[in-house]
Design a protein around this motif. Structure first.
Motif, PDB file in Angstrom:
ATOM      1  N   PRO A 137     -91.250  40.867  71.165  1.00 23.32           N
ATOM      2  CA  PRO A 137     -91.470  42.265  71.541  1.00 23.32           C
ATOM      3  C   PRO A 137     -90.347  42.780  72.428  1.00 23.32           C
ATOM      4  O   PRO A 137     -90.016  42.174  73.451  1.00 23.32           O
ATOM      5  CB  PRO A 137     -92.817  42.214  72.291  1.00 23.32           C
ATOM      6  N   GLY A 138     -89.770  43.899  72.024  1.00 20.34           N
ATOM      7  CA  GLY A 138     -88.598  44.422  72.729  1.00 20.34           C
ATOM      8  C   GLY A 138     -88.847  44.699  74.190  1.00 20.34           C
ATOM      9  O   GLY A 138     -87.999  44.407  75.038  1.00 20.34           O
ATOM     10  N   PHE A 139     -90.007  45.239  74.494  1.00 20.00           N
ATOM     11  CA  PHE A 139     -90.261  45.573  75.891  1.00 20.00           C
ATOM     12  C   PHE A 139     -90.316  44.331  76.774  1.00 20.00           C
ATOM     13  O   PHE A 139     -89.766  44.305  77.869  1.00 20.00           O
ATOM     14  CB  PHE A 139     -91.568  46.348  76.019  1.00 20.00           C
ATOM     15  N   LEU A 140     -90.987  43.282  76.307  1.00 19.33           N
ATOM     16  CA  LEU A 140     -91.097  42.061  77.104  1.00 19.33           C
ATOM     17  C   LEU A 140     -89.732  41.431  77.331  1.00 19.33           C
ATOM     18  O   LEU A 140     -89.442  40.919  78.414  1.00 19.33           O
ATOM     19  CB  LEU A 140     -92.040  41.067  76.413  1.00 19.33           C
ATOM     20  N   ALA A 141     -88.893  41.478  76.310  1.00 20.75           N
ATOM     21  CA  ALA A 141     -87.547  40.926  76.459  1.00 20.75           C
ATOM     22  C   ALA A 141     -86.764  41.722  77.490  1.00 20.75           C
ATOM     23  O   ALA A 141     -86.089  41.156  78.364  1.00 20.75           O
ATOM     24  CB  ALA A 141     -86.816  40.939  75.118  1.00 20.75           C
ATOM     25  N   LEU A 142     -86.842  43.036  77.399  1.00 17.61           N
ATOM     26  CA  LEU A 142     -86.156  43.883  78.368  1.00 17.61           C
ATOM     27  C   LEU A 142     -86.712  43.685  79.769  1.00 17.61           C
ATOM     28  O   LEU A 142     -85.968  43.615  80.750  1.00 17.61           O
ATOM     29  CB  LEU A 142     -86.291  45.351  77.959  1.00 17.61           C
ATOM     30  N   PHE A 143     -88.039  43.586  79.850  1.00 17.70           N
ATOM     31  CA  PHE A 143     -88.674  43.422  81.158  1.00 17.70           C
ATOM     32  C   PHE A 143     -88.227  42.128  81.831  1.00 17.70           C
ATOM     33  O   PHE A 143     -87.855  42.118  83.009  1.00 17.70           O
ATOM     34  CB  PHE A 143     -90.191  43.441  80.986  1.00 17.70           C
ATOM     35  N   ARG A 144     -88.241  41.031  81.088  1.00 21.34           N
ATOM     36  CA  ARG A 144     -87.796  39.752  81.661  1.00 21.34           C
ATOM     37  C   ARG A 144     -86.335  39.824  82.086  1.00 21.34           C
ATOM     38  O   ARG A 144     -85.953  39.302  83.138  1.00 21.34           O
ATOM     39  CB  ARG A 144     -88.009  38.625  80.649  1.00 21.34           C
ATOM     40  N   SER A 145     -85.527  40.475  81.276  1.00 23.21           N
ATOM     41  CA  SER A 145     -84.115  40.611  81.608  1.00 23.21           C
ATOM     42  C   SER A 145     -83.924  41.430  82.878  1.00 23.21           C
ATOM     43  O   SER A 145     -83.143  41.059  83.758  1.00 23.21           O
ATOM     44  CB  SER A 145     -83.363  41.266  80.448  1.00 23.21           C
TER      45      SER A 145
END
Length: 289
Positions: free
Chosen positions: A18-26
């Motif tokens: 999921p794009g949001f989770l990847a961005l959030f972790r980053s």
């Protein structure tokens, strides 16, 4: 790994997770790896220690704990240093550190030339803005937790620990007091949500991270000053700082939630208004840098 490389990595990962989770972790990782963030957290951790040492020096050898309610309670039970430290850091130090993080969210990327890499990745501006916002909220929680834990450790080292006498005069056990401290810390962290939205909006208006951070911090100071003038009582209940110290109502034998809920509701309103303004500005902004 540079921010540009992280942006490319996020673009690849967004295709498989999921794009949001990847961005959030980053975003969370980038926020807490910055030297500026570490320095801010270090200062916040040092403040309760300084407060505890000053109270200890000033009250050593004295028969009673004079002074304001919060401070006098510290001399009787070190656990109360948690509430004192939050009360003393919330008006200035906590919001200033949050203002720096939120103000730099978008403008810092633009100034560093990495914003275009983030937008090239298949993430989308809305998800990127949401990730920036939630990462800043995580910082609010961590910063508040750092103050609370440093105060708890300092209070245990310098003062007696045991039953806590509340502002209403009743006493509660250490376990219940710790639960109250956790609840107060959560309310304090939530009280900064409106400021995060304001800082994020300011960050979308400029390509200079320093200008965005300075503007957000100056805005916090200005609103605090406006909140202190009796002549402005008509508008003060609508200022995002006005109910910040409402958590004191949770330090009574019977907790009063009216002011706390009013505070959190006001923060939600600021999030809705300035979050929408930040989204409108950011999604229509021409990113050429």
């Amino acid at each position: 790994m540079s921010q540009a490389e992280v942006a490319v990595a996020v673009g690849v990962r967004a295709q498989t997770v999921p794009g949001f989770l990847a961005l959030f972790r980053s975003e969370v990782g980038l926020t807490f790896r910055r030297a500026r963030t570490i320095a801010l957290l270090g200062i916040l951790a040092a403040l309760p220690v300084l407060i505890g040492v000053v109270v200890k020096i000033e009250t050593d050898g004295e028969s009673g704990g004079g002074g304001p309610a919060f401070v006098s309670q510290v001399t009787q039970n070190g656990l109360f240093l948690v509430f004192t430290a939050l009360a003393l850091t919330l008006p200035v130090f906590l919001p200033m550190s949050v203002g720096v993080v939120a103000g730099d969210a978008i403008a810092g990327e633009a100034a560093g030339g990495t914003l275009r890499y983030l937008l090239v990745a298949p993430a989308g501006r809305t998800r990127l803005l949401a990730a920036k916002f939630t990462a800043a909220l995580v910082y609010c929680a961590v910063a508040t937790g750092v103050v609370a834990l440093a105060a708890l450790a300092t209070g245990a080292a310098l003062f007696p620990m045991g039953e806590v006498t509340l502002l209403s005069g009743d006493s509660i056990g250490p376990g219940t007091a710790l639960l109250r401290a956790l609840l107060v810390a959560l309310v304090v962290a939530g009280s900064l949500a409106g400021l995060v939205a304001i800082g994020l909006f300011v960050s979308t208006l400029t390509g200079s991270g320093i200008a965005a951070m300075a503007t957000t911090v100056v805005l916090v100071i200005t609103v605090q000053i406006l909140d202190s003038f009796p002549q402005l009582h008509a508008i003060q209940p609508y200022l995002f700082t006005h109910h910040w110290l409402s958590f004191g109502d949770l330090l009574r034998s019977r907790m009063y939630w009216d002011n706390v809920l009013e505070n959190l509701g006001l923060q939600a309103l600021y999030v809705a208004v300035f979050g929408s303004a930040a989204w409108a500005r950011f999604t229509s902004r021409d990113i050429t840098a």
